[in-house]
Design an enzyme around this catalytic site. Structure first.
Site, PDB file in Angstrom:
ATOM      1  N   GLU A 178     -60.446-101.294 -94.189  1.00 26.51           N
ATOM      2  CA  GLU A 178     -59.768-100.593 -93.085  1.00 26.51           C
ATOM      3  C   GLU A 178     -60.282 -99.167 -92.906  1.00 26.51           C
ATOM      4  O   GLU A 178     -59.792 -98.242 -93.533  1.00 26.51           O
ATOM      5  CB  GLU A 178     -58.247-100.564 -93.325  1.00 26.51           C
ATOM      6  CG  GLU A 178     -57.498 -99.879 -92.186  1.00 26.51           C
ATOM      7  CD  GLU A 178     -55.980 -99.834 -92.365  1.00 26.51           C
ATOM      8  OE1 GLU A 178     -55.478-100.286 -93.407  1.00 26.51           O
ATOM      9  OE2 GLU A 178     -55.306 -99.336 -91.452  1.00 26.51           O
ATOM     10  N   LYS A 220     -60.330-104.415 -90.768  1.00 25.96           N
ATOM     11  CA  LYS A 220     -59.125-103.922 -90.073  1.00 25.96           C
ATOM     12  C   LYS A 220     -59.447-102.594 -89.395  1.00 25.96           C
ATOM     13  O   LYS A 220     -59.307-101.530 -89.991  1.00 25.96           O
ATOM     14  CB  LYS A 220     -57.987-103.760 -91.084  1.00 25.96           C
ATOM     15  CG  LYS A 220     -56.701-103.177 -90.479  1.00 25.96           C
ATOM     16  CD  LYS A 220     -55.501-103.401 -91.385  1.00 25.96           C
ATOM     17  CE  LYS A 220     -54.284-102.654 -90.860  1.00 25.96           C
ATOM     18  NZ  LYS A 220     -53.030-103.110 -91.457  1.00 25.96           N
ATOM     19  N   SER A 262     -52.240-101.102 -85.538  1.00 24.81           N
ATOM     20  CA  SER A 262     -51.692-100.673 -84.244  1.00 24.81           C
ATOM     21  C   SER A 262     -51.796 -99.162 -84.064  1.00 24.81           C
ATOM     22  O   SER A 262     -51.891 -98.687 -82.924  1.00 24.81           O
ATOM     23  CB  SER A 262     -50.258-101.168 -84.039  1.00 24.81           C
ATOM     24  OG  SER A 262     -49.375-100.690 -85.019  1.00 24.81           O
ATOM     25  N   ARG A 293     -46.353-100.689 -87.542  1.00 19.14           N
ATOM     26  CA  ARG A 293     -45.357-100.195 -86.584  1.00 19.14           C
ATOM     27  C   ARG A 293     -45.127-101.135 -85.409  1.00 19.14           C
ATOM     28  O   ARG A 293     -43.992-101.347 -84.988  1.00 19.14           O
ATOM     29  CB  ARG A 293     -45.775 -98.807 -86.070  1.00 19.14           C
ATOM     30  CG  ARG A 293     -45.495 -97.715 -87.065  1.00 19.14           C
ATOM     31  CD  ARG A 293     -46.268 -96.468 -86.749  1.00 19.14           C
ATOM     32  NE  ARG A 293     -47.678 -96.577 -87.117  1.00 19.14           N
ATOM     33  CZ  ARG A 293     -48.581 -95.622 -86.961  1.00 19.14           C
ATOM     34  NH1 ARG A 293     -48.225 -94.470 -86.423  1.00 19.14           N
ATOM     35  NH2 ARG A 293     -49.828 -95.796 -87.338  1.00 19.14           N
TER      36      ARG A 293
HETATM   37  P1  13P Z   1     -49.937 -99.579 -88.088  1.00 26.19           P
HETATM   38  O1  13P Z   1     -50.079-100.891 -87.372  1.00 26.19           O
HETATM   39  O2  13P Z   1     -48.544 -99.004 -88.004  1.00 26.19           O
HETATM   40  O3  13P Z   1     -51.019 -98.609 -87.741  1.00 26.19           O
HETATM   41  O4  13P Z   1     -50.092 -99.890 -89.636  1.00 26.19           O
HETATM   42  C1  13P Z   1     -51.085-100.721 -90.049  1.00 26.19           C
HETATM   43  C2  13P Z   1     -51.567-100.304 -91.366  1.00 26.19           C
HETATM   44  O5  13P Z   1     -51.559-101.070 -92.296  1.00 26.19           O
HETATM   45  C3  13P Z   1     -52.086 -98.942 -91.523  1.00 26.19           C
HETATM   46  O6  13P Z   1     -52.740 -98.830 -92.737  1.00 26.19           O
END
Ligand code: 13P
Length: 341
Positions: A178, A220, A262, A293
């Site tokens: 990510e 991600k 998100s 979120r």
């Molecule tokens: P959000 O979808 O709220 O951005 O969170 C995803 C996530 O795992 C952030 O590390």
């Protein structure tokens, strides 16, 4: 490393119509979310809240391929004594674990952060595997601003992501990679697009140098969106078109799937963007969600810490999970939102 097995898990994480629930908020982040709904962040409240989602059997069995847990949750038991991990597994979903240990300022790079947690990671992964985790998550954070990001910060974070991913695969755990480019700031969609492309190129280069098998990861990323304070907001079509173009330029077809974060988009925006990308079609990888979120804002509000609200909160969670499940197939329609309201 058994790559065929890793690939099977990665494919299951991005199975058609399904996506990932990011329920791995750190203690600090979940406190912020609970403060907003007037709930005290105690261990029991965090357990009850997460148990509510994991027991939403329709959402979990039909739309949620995997759940990212925080360290506290992977060891927790439900009120009736059942390990939360067992509830997730019984629904047909895969338990996963956030393994990074947050961020620290990156020396000599003012305003930039480096994600930490590589020390002793191999030992922690072994314990998490025994506890049932079959995938993990590590989040790198890149901010856009005046003079940033720098190559130093992008490179350091990409290198850490690749070291983490290699350690995960050695422990027979699928790494969610990510690299998040934040949507804070007043930059436009094209700046987000350009920075995200740079970050992805660097990330895949480091994955290559660290001999990470791309068939056994899930990416991600953020989408290419306008900054929250941008004067000009990109349309759903523009976000979809620019994000798909960016990914096609950076992500090899060997990667089984891409599960977006998100990042502060509204619930419906996050769904609409994912849907529009899948409507473009003819893509080399699955495109789905790994939302925190955008899946949890509605159920959090409906729950508000009260046991009598659990059924309403589960309905709200199921609705968002179903909408995103449809978006992962390019089959979402806006009027489905109104019908549920
Ligand atoms: P959000 O979808 O709220 O951005 O969170 C995803 C996530 O795992 C952030 O590390």
């Amino acid at each position: 490393m058994n790559l065929a097995e890793l690939n099977k898990i990665a494919e299951a994480m991005v199975a058609p119509g399904k996506g990932i629930l990011a329920a791995d908020e750190s203690s600090g982040t979940i406190k912020k979310r609970f403060d907003a709904i007037g709930v005290e962040s105690t261990e029991d409240n965090r357990r009850d809240y997460r148990e509510m989602m994991f027991r939403s059997s329709d959402a979990m069995s039909k739309c949620i391929s995997g759940v990212i847990l925080y360290d506290e949750t992977i060891w927790q038991k439900a009120k009736d004594g059942t390990p939360l991990v067992d509830i997730i597994k019984k629904s047909g979903s895969i338990p996963g674990i956030k393994v990074d240990e947050g961020t620290k300022p990156l020396p000599n790079c003012p305003g930039e952060l480096i994600t930490i947690g590589l020390d002793k990671l191999a030992d922690r992964l072994t314990k998490y595997y025994e506890q049932g985790a079959r995938f993990a998550k590590w989040r790198a954070v890149i901010d856009i601003g005046a003079g940033i990001p720098t190559h130093s910060a992008i490179h350091a974070n990409a290198h850490a992501l690749a070291r983490y991913a290699a350690l995960c695969q050695a422990a027979q755990i699928v790494p969610i990679v990510e690299p998040e480019v934040l949507m804070d700031g007043d930059h436009d969609v094209d700046r987000c697009h350009a920075v995200s492309e740079w970050v992805l190129k660097e990330t895949f280069q480091e994955l290559y140098y660290n001999r990470v098998a791309l068939e056994g990861i899930v990416l991600k990323p953020n989408m290419a969106v306008s900054g929250k304070k941008s004067a000009k907001k990109a349309s759903v079509e523009e976000v979809a078109e620019k994000t798909v173009r960016m990914l096609k330029n950076c992500v090899p077809g060997a990667v089984p799937g891409i599960a977006f974060l998100s990042g502060g988009q509204s619930d419906e925006e996050a769904t609409a963007h994912l849907d529009a990308m899948n409507k473009i079609g003819n893509l080399p990888w699955k495109l789905t969600f790994s939302y925190g979120r955008a899946l949890q804002a509605a159920p959090q509000k409906a729950w508000s810490g009260k046991s009598e609200n659990v059924a309403a909160a589960q309905r709200a969670f199921t609705h968002r999970a179903m909408m995103n499940g449809l978006a992962s197939l390019g089959q979402w329609k806006q009027d489905l939102e109104k019908k549920a309201a």
